[in-house]
Design an enzyme around this catalytic site. Structure first.
Site, PDB file in Angstrom:
ATOM      1  N   PRO A 171      21.314 -24.292  17.030  1.00 43.04           N
ATOM      2  CA  PRO A 171      20.879 -25.012  18.219  1.00 43.04           C
ATOM      3  C   PRO A 171      20.115 -24.138  19.220  1.00 43.04           C
ATOM      4  CG  PRO A 171      23.327 -25.199  17.843  1.00 43.04           C
ATOM      5  CD  PRO A 171      22.721 -23.910  16.794  1.00 43.04           C
ATOM      6  N   LEU A 193      24.746 -22.951  22.833  1.00 40.40           N
ATOM      7  CA  LEU A 193      23.206 -22.593  22.363  1.00 40.40           C
ATOM      8  C   LEU A 193      23.255 -21.307  21.591  1.00 40.40           C
ATOM      9  CD1 LEU A 193      21.811 -23.875  25.730  1.00 40.40           C
ATOM     10  CD2 LEU A 193      21.855 -25.016  23.597  1.00 40.40           C
ATOM     11  N   HIS A 194      23.613 -21.233  20.339  1.00 39.98           N
ATOM     12  CA  HIS A 194      23.880 -20.259  19.589  1.00 39.98           C
ATOM     13  C   HIS A 194      23.124 -20.336  18.260  1.00 39.98           C
ATOM     14  CE1 HIS A 194      24.968 -16.201  18.413  1.00 39.98           C
ATOM     15  NE2 HIS A 194      25.780 -16.805  17.398  1.00 39.98           N
ATOM     16  N   ALA A 195      22.551 -19.548  17.701  1.00 46.69           N
ATOM     17  CA  ALA A 195      22.034 -19.767  16.351  1.00 46.69           C
ATOM     18  C   ALA A 195      21.140 -21.072  16.126  1.00 46.69           C
ATOM     19  CB  ALA A 195      22.993 -19.762  15.316  1.00 46.69           C
TER      20      ALA A 195
END
Length: 87
Positions: A18, A14-16
């Site tokens: 997403p 759950l980075h950038a």
């Protein structure tokens, strides 16, 4: 309070991108949704910064929670999103 346990599928976690997609979907729900990893403090799922500081990587299990009218439907929608490839 309804909860959903979901495994993060996106390769970057759950980075950038997403995180932005999940935050946008969570913010559009009629209830406030929180997300946490086991042993951590919940953060608002509608916050990109909150999602990124969660440090949820691919394969990590997260817990989504919400309360109020429409909570089950909102959680189902967000759980489906977190469990999909968002890269």
């Amino acid at each position: 309070m309804p909860e959903r346990r979901v495994t993060v599928v996106s390769k970057v976690g759950l980075h950038a991108r997403p995180a932005a997609l999940v935050a946008k979907a969570a913010a559009a729900q009629p209830v406030t949704i929180t997300i946490r990893k086991d042993g951590t403090t919940p953060v608002e799922a509608g916050s990109i910064l909150g999602l990124m500081t969660l440090g949820a990587a691919c394969g990590d299990e997260v817990v989504l929670a919400a309360e109020g009218d429409g909570a089950d439907e909102a959680l189902d929608h967000l759980a489906d999103l977190v469990a999909s490839e968002l890269d």
